[in-house]
Design an enzyme around this catalytic site. Structure first.
Site, PDB file in Angstrom:
ATOM      1  N   ARG A   1       0.834  -1.209   0.000  1.00  0.00           N
ATOM      2  CA  ARG A   1       0.000   0.000   0.000  1.00  0.00           C
ATOM      3  C   ARG A   1       0.864   1.254   0.000  1.00  0.00           C
ATOM      4  O   ARG A   1       0.569   2.237  -0.684  1.00  0.00           O
ATOM      5  CB  ARG A   1      -0.924  -0.016   1.212  1.00  0.00           C
ATOM      6  CG  ARG A   1      -1.878   1.187   1.291  1.00  0.00           C
ATOM      7  CD  ARG A   1      -2.943   0.965   2.354  1.00  0.00           C
ATOM      8  NE  ARG A   1      -3.849   2.097   2.424  1.00  0.00           N
ATOM      9  CZ  ARG A   1      -3.870   2.999   3.407  1.00  0.00           C
ATOM     10  NH1 ARG A   1      -3.015   2.885   4.415  1.00  0.00           N
ATOM     11  NH2 ARG A   1      -4.728   3.995   3.403  1.00  0.00           N
TER      12      ARG A   1
ATOM     13  N   HIS B   1       0.778   4.249  -2.687  1.00  0.00           N
ATOM     14  CA  HIS B   1       0.545   5.646  -2.304  1.00  0.00           C
ATOM     15  C   HIS B   1       1.719   6.539  -2.680  1.00  0.00           C
ATOM     16  O   HIS B   1       1.535   7.727  -2.952  1.00  0.00           O
ATOM     17  CB  HIS B   1       0.259   5.735  -0.802  1.00  0.00           C
ATOM     18  CG  HIS B   1      -1.135   5.342  -0.444  1.00  0.00           C
ATOM     19  ND1 HIS B   1      -1.880   6.012   0.500  1.00  0.00           N
ATOM     20  CD2 HIS B   1      -1.941   4.351  -0.921  1.00  0.00           C
ATOM     21  CE1 HIS B   1      -3.080   5.447   0.594  1.00  0.00           C
ATOM     22  NE2 HIS B   1      -3.126   4.428  -0.255  1.00  0.00           N
TER      23      HIS B   1
ATOM     24  N   ASN C   1      -3.351   8.752   4.977  1.00  0.00           N
ATOM     25  CA  ASN C   1      -2.181   7.925   5.282  1.00  0.00           C
ATOM     26  C   ASN C   1      -1.929   7.714   6.770  1.00  0.00           C
ATOM     27  O   ASN C   1      -1.288   6.729   7.154  1.00  0.00           O
ATOM     28  CB  ASN C   1      -0.928   8.550   4.662  1.00  0.00           C
ATOM     29  CG  ASN C   1      -0.915   8.455   3.148  1.00  0.00           C
ATOM     30  OD1 ASN C   1      -1.511   7.551   2.567  1.00  0.00           O
ATOM     31  ND2 ASN C   1      -0.247   9.406   2.504  1.00  0.00           N
TER      32      ASN C   1
ATOM     33  N   HIS D   1      -5.876  -6.106  -2.378  1.00  0.00           N
ATOM     34  CA  HIS D   1      -6.764  -6.082  -1.213  1.00  0.00           C
ATOM     35  C   HIS D   1      -7.060  -7.484  -0.689  1.00  0.00           C
ATOM     36  O   HIS D   1      -7.860  -7.639   0.228  1.00  0.00           O
ATOM     37  CB  HIS D   1      -8.074  -5.370  -1.565  1.00  0.00           C
ATOM     38  CG  HIS D   1      -7.930  -3.889  -1.686  1.00  0.00           C
ATOM     39  ND1 HIS D   1      -8.911  -3.063  -2.189  1.00  0.00           N
ATOM     40  CD2 HIS D   1      -6.890  -3.070  -1.382  1.00  0.00           C
ATOM     41  CE1 HIS D   1      -8.491  -1.812  -2.185  1.00  0.00           C
ATOM     42  NE2 HIS D   1      -7.261  -1.798  -1.700  1.00  0.00           N
TER      43      HIS D   1
END
Length: 319
Positions: free
Chosen positions: A51, A55, A83, A182
Site C-alpha cells: 500500500r 501511495h 495515510n 486487497h
C-alpha cells in the site's frame, strides 16, 4: 552506440533490473532480509508495504516522497488523514536503508528500497517474486494536499477508479488486477462504515452487501452514534479466510458481494470488469503473473532518474 551491460547503472534515464549489481550487489538481499524480519514480527507489514508503494507512486510518482516526515513549515504526505495512521511499514524501510547506508553509502535510493520491499511483501505471503527495475532517485518535496487529489478513495465508482488509474498511465484491466492487492491486510471500519449504516445518505445499509455478512461487519464495526460513525481505530481483515495469504480469494469476495469497499464492489458494475473478476476468481495463477507485470509498470510512474532528485541518506528527510 553505447552498450549498457546488465546489472550496471545506466545514464540513459531509465530503470534497469539488477541496477545495483556493480555498486551495491547486496542491496536487494538486504531489503529482503529486513522485510522477512519484519513479517516474522508482524505479517501485516506485507500489505502495508504494498500500500505504501502504491501511495508513493500515485503522488508525485515513485520518488519516495511518502517517506518524508513533516517539518515545522510543511505537512508531508504521510500525515494526510488518508495515510495517518493507516499507512504502516516506515520502520521496515528505515531499517533496510540504515543497513544499506552502512554497506553502500549514498548509493541506493529510498524509492528503490520501497519498490523492492513491496515486491518482497508480495512474494513472502505467497504472491509472485518478480524482478523490480531499479534506478529511481528520491524526490525532495512531499505535500499533504496532493494526497487527496491523487489517491483513489474507497468510495469511488468504477468510472472514478478508471479515470484515476488512467491519469497514471494504467489501464482499466491493470486497475482490476492491482485491486487484488486487497486480498491481504486490513481495512479501517471508517473506510466502509457508510455501507453498513448510511449508504448514500439513506440511513440504511448498502443493499449490495451480502445480507449474511452485514451483521458480522456491524458487530466488528459498531456504530458509535445515530449517524453511523464508528471508532477510527477499529479494523477488520480485507479478506477474512486467508487475510495474510496473497491469493485470488479477494475476487471471490467481490463476486459474492462480500468486498468491503464501495470501490471494490464497483468492479462488478460493468461487463468487462465483472468478466475479469470472474476469470480471476476461477484462475488465480494467471492473475499473479498479471499482478507482477502491473506492479512493475506502476513502479515506473513519473520516476526521477539520472541527475534528477537525490539519493537520501535518511528516508524520512531530504539531504
Amino acid at each position: 552506440m553505447a552498450i549498457v551491460c546488465a546489472g550496471f547503472p545506466a545514464n540513459d534515464g531509465s530503470l534497469h533490473p539488477n541496477f545495483y549489481a556493480a555498486t551495491c550487489p547486496q542491496a536487494e538481499t538486504i531489503v529482503r532480509q529486513e522485510v522477512t524480519r519484519a513479517l516474522y514480527t508482524n505479517i501485516g507489514f506485507a500489505a502495508g508495504l504494498v500500500r505504501m508503494h502504491f501511495h508513493d507512486c500515485f503522488v508525485r510518482g515513485c520518488d519516495g516522497s511518502v517517506l518524508l516526515e513533516s517539518t515545522s513549515d510543511n505537512v508531508a504526505e504521510r500525515d494526510s488523514p488518508i495515510n495517518n495512521p493507516s499507512l504502516r511499514g516506515f520502520e521496515v524501510i528505515d531499517a533496510a536503508k540504515a543497513r544499506l547506508e552502512a554497506a553502500c553509502p549514498g548509493v541506493v535510493s529510498c524509492a528503490d528500497v520501497l519498490a523492492y520491499a513491496a515486491r518482497d511483501g508480495v512474494a513472502l505471503t505467497g504472491g509472485p517474486r518478480y524482478d523490480v527495475p531499479g534506478g529511481r532517485r528520491d524526490g525532495t518535496a512531499s505535500l499533504e494536499p496532493e494526497v487527496a487529489d491523487n489517491i483513489p478513495a474507497p468510495t469511488f465508482t468504477l468510472d472514478q477508479l478508471t479515470q484515476s488509474f488512467a491519469a497514471k498511465g494504467l489501464t482499466q484491466e491493470e486497475m482490476v488486477t492491482l485491486s487484488g492487492a486487497h486480498t491481504v491486510g486490513r481495512a479501517h471500519c471508517t473506510s466502509f462504515s457508510d455501507r453498513l449504516y448510511n449508504f448514500s445518505a439513506t440511513g440504511a445499509a448498502d443493499p449490495s452487501v451480502d445480507p449474511a455478512l452485514l451483521p458480522q461487519l456491524r458487530r466488528a464495526c459498531p456504530a458509535a452514534g445515530p449517524d453511523g460513525a464508528v471508532d477510527a481505530g477499529l479494523v477488520v481483515p480485507m479478506e477474512p479466510r486467508t487475510p495474510n495469504g496473497f491469493d485470488a480469494l479477494y475476487y471471490w469476495a467481490v463476486l459474492r458481494n462480500r468486498a468491503l469497499f464501495t470501490s471494490d464492489q464497483a468492479l462488478l458494475s460493468s461487463p468487462p470488469t465483472a468478466a475479469q473478476v470472474r476469470q480471476t476468481a476461477y484462475g488465480g495463477y494467471p492473475w499473479k503473473l498479471k499482478f507482477a507485470a502491473a506492479m512493475v509498470k506502476m513502479g515506473q510512474i513519473e520516476v526521477l532518474t539520472g541527475g534528477s532528485g537525490e539519493i537520501r541518506t535518511k528516508c524520512s528527510a531530504v539531504n
